[in-house]
Design an enzyme around this catalytic site. Structure first.
Site, PDB file in Angstrom:
ATOM      1  N   HIS A 155       0.829  -1.213   0.000  1.00 32.68           N
ATOM      2  CA  HIS A 155       0.000   0.000   0.000  1.00 32.68           C
ATOM      3  C   HIS A 155       0.866   1.269   0.000  1.00 32.68           C
ATOM      4  CE1 HIS A 155      -0.169  -0.546   4.668  1.00 32.68           C
ATOM      5  NE2 HIS A 155       0.847   0.212   4.347  1.00 32.68           N
ATOM      6  N   HIS A 157      -0.522   5.469   9.363  1.00 34.41           N
ATOM      7  CA  HIS A 157       0.879   5.910   9.338  1.00 34.41           C
ATOM      8  C   HIS A 157       1.010   7.298   9.951  1.00 34.41           C
ATOM      9  CE1 HIS A 157       0.231   2.996   6.097  1.00 34.41           C
ATOM     10  NE2 HIS A 157       1.495   2.646   6.224  1.00 34.41           N
ATOM     11  N   HIS A 190      10.815  -3.275   3.575  1.00 40.11           N
ATOM     12  CA  HIS A 190      11.329  -1.903   3.509  1.00 40.11           C
ATOM     13  C   HIS A 190      11.711  -1.423   4.891  1.00 40.11           C
ATOM     14  CE1 HIS A 190       7.019  -1.199   4.345  1.00 40.11           C
ATOM     15  NE2 HIS A 190       7.170   0.097   4.447  1.00 40.11           N
ATOM     16  N   GLU A 230       5.068  -4.703   8.609  1.00 36.36           N
ATOM     17  CA  GLU A 230       3.659  -4.554   8.224  1.00 36.36           C
ATOM     18  C   GLU A 230       3.088  -5.840   7.623  1.00 36.36           C
ATOM     19  OE1 GLU A 230       3.430  -1.465   5.326  1.00 36.36           O
ATOM     20  OE2 GLU A 230       3.457   0.168   6.790  1.00 36.36           O
TER      21      GLU A 230
HETATM   22 FE   LIG Z   1       2.442   1.023   5.381  1.00 33.83          FE
END
Ligand SMILES: [Fe+3]
Ligand SMILES: [Fe+3]
Lengths: 112, 279, 279, 112
Positions: free
Chosen positions: C12, C59, C193, C240
């Site tokens: 996302h 976030h 990431h 995540e």
């Molecule tokens: Fe995210």
């Protein structure tokens, strides 16, 4: 849990939460002194600010506690309306029980 | 490891605080209620805890219906009293037991609880009143607090069984905490009362006495009751009693019932307390 | 009873939405990424779900650190896109699947989950981008949404095992829902990431490929990994991926891996998707 | 979980959350367009409004992303500072990795 049927006992479930959202949000705002002043200065204008329907406004302005609760008003929020007046909580209880205040105190709470 | 010095169950009716504010605690209406707490206050003064874990519910003062937490835990360094519509009460701010709070949050999440973790938040009478009943009105509170909020307002409220499980994790957290703090656990709310619907004013003295007599050493029945059972027996707002289960579960299986007190009505509520110690 | 028509796992990354906003989806940098989603869009168009359950994390846009929910569930009638600092994106508001949401909340609490129940709240790219990737940019979204927020920002974050358990309750809720809605479940986030620390820019293509190849029918390893394992293998923000487990657990034990796609980097992130169907 | 030691990887746990609370709260506020205007108009005054320490102010005003993160700034919040400039996220990554931007893109992300 949401269909629990306990006599004379409305549970504040999704229906009440959805129906009463605006009344309760307006009442919650009365936790702020500035909002209490605005409510006292022009009650109808204050209710309009929270987009209450005409029925909701009527119930609040006539302090019809029974109807407020029936329309999803939750007691803990609408107590902040009572705090402005102030209205004692036993009077709100009596209104819902359909008793006059003295009878309520005697019959329900055992007070002479 | 920190030490649990005892468990308290107590009402937190807002009129108790109001009676203290108005200076009418000695009136005929209130004196019998407050007198029953004197031994509790003495017990607390003697036990000298460092931290009070207070399990309570917010009453539409701190949380609105936009975001309702099933359980919330405070990790703040302080908690101010919230304005409930009458102006902020002039009682001291509560200092947070931040280290124990964070440790408890870690344990909760490890044990598959899903708390809302609160770092900037105020507290209503649900926490204030129990503190006043057991610590009086000092210039500064003699303990730090770890607040635990339980949703008892919007259904679904947590099950009594879930509250019980939380108490087990609370105990584990206190006992694994690196420190020698003395901790008192205060489960608050109730006793029987109903503020909404045509049964408003319902008080069940018999059920209240049964609760106070048996929460110490015959708790199984209460632990196993459904949410509906609580509402039926103790009234729609009396279901707050599920919060005493968090305290009770954190204590030993067998405990010493040091004291108990009952008075009804306080405002519209059956009111009272127990003090428990591990043997 | 409502029907689960499939499960999707997808990235996302916010730059995906930004690329669409800027009209650079066909640039050499982005085209290979978006091309890989074409079969996913076609699959969705053919399957015609009525409701999308979207599991994602906020976030720092909707929740601040003052009150961090471990799990939050939306019961709102609509969810507007939140301003993330660049102005509110001009994409349609999302209509809420309120009845299924409340039913899910009931099931969660019954099953000893402790959600934050949200009735007035906005959504960030975590929900927006997956919707755009699978439904394009329609005038109105063809599905209602049930948003589930998972805290992946402030530690402690929930364990992968807890996410798995939540997927089981999600399935139970959908299958016990009185209605014939077709439901797609979208687990979002990742892939590898890291945005913080001197390891920033860490991407683990090998681990990402392994994840995409095995989340369908060799999920056990991923289900059983610790939070630390996730951070180590997928990067601090790659953790995540635990949110895909909610989706995976709601599907059958054996599933059909209908499609998968991988591209790295999208911005600073390994990115891609899988589409799963029960057999 | 709070003592996890993964190389070069700070986890945003209680320490970061407590240390960085003010920076993050200020940055969160930049989600509001009016606050972005105030920030652009007088950055220091805006930071003062959120009671940032001199060190925190210096890190923000010099866009020292590495120091902001070291002081508890969480990337998801401070990205809203980056949005005002705007600074690309890869530049923030490069600063933390101690690489210049081109080297970061090449070495970490495999971009020529
Ligand atoms: Fe995210
Ligand atoms: Fe209460």
């Amino acid at each position: 849990m949401s269909d629990a049927q306990i006599p004379e006992t409305p549970l504040f479930d999704r229906k009440g939460s959805i129906d009463g959202y605006r009344i309760n949000k307006m009442a919650m705002a009365l936790g702020d002194p500035a909002n209490r002043e605005a409510f006292k200065a022009d009650e109808e204008a204050f209710l309009d600010r929270y987009k209450l329907t005409p029925e909701q406004k009527d119930a609040v302005m006539s302090r019809d506690w029974n109807r407020m609760v029936a329309m999803g008003g939750n007691l803990f929020f609408i107590l902040k309306i009572a705090a402005v007046d102030p209205t004692p909580i036993t009077a709100i209880g009596a209104a819902q029980a359909g008793l006059d205040h003295a009878d309520f105190l005697k019959q329900r709470l055992g007070k002479e | 490891m920190a030490k649990i010095i005892g468990g308290v169950g107590t009402s937190h009716v807002p009129s108790i605080g109001a009676a203290l504010d108005k200076g009418i605690a000695d009136s005929p209406d209130w004196k019998p209620f407050f007198d029953g707490y004197i031994p509790g206050k003495e017990w607390m003064a003697e036990k000298k805890p460092d931290i009070a874990v207070v399990i309570f519910n917010d009453h539409g003062n701190t949380f609105f219906l936009d975001r309702v937490p099933t359980f919330a835990v405070g990790v703040a360094d302080h908690y101010d009293p919230v304005d409930e519509g009458y102006g902020r009460r002039s009682i001291p701010s509560f200092e947070g037991a931040t280290d124990l709070s964070w440790h408890f949050v870690d344990k909760l999440v490890e044990n598959h609880f899903d708390p809302l973790v609160c770092r900037e938040i105020e507290v209503d009478h649900g926490l204030q009143v129990p503190m006043e009943l057991f610590f009086g009105r000092p210039e500064n509170w003699p303990v730090k607090v770890l607040p635990i909020w339980v949703n008892t307002i919007q259904y679904p409220i947590p099950t009594p069984q879930r509250c019980w499980e939380m108490g087990k994790v609370l105990r584990e957290a206190i006992e694994s905490f690196p420190g020698d703090e003395r901790v008192v656990i205060m489960g608050t709310g109730g006793l029987s009362h109903q503020l909404q619907g045509s049964r408003a004013g319902f008080i069940n003295r018999e059920a209240d006495e049964d609760w106070l007599n048996n929460i110490a050493n015959n708790y199984e029945k209460f632990r196993d009751m459904s949410r509906e059972d609580y509402v039926e027996q103790f009234g729609s707002e009396g279901a707050e009693l599920i919060m005493w289960l968090v305290m009770r579960a954190a204590m030993d299986d067998k405990v010493d019932l040091k004291m108990k007190h009952y008075h009804a009505p306080a405002s519209m509520t059956g009111a009272g307390m127990v003090v428990l110690e591990n043997l």
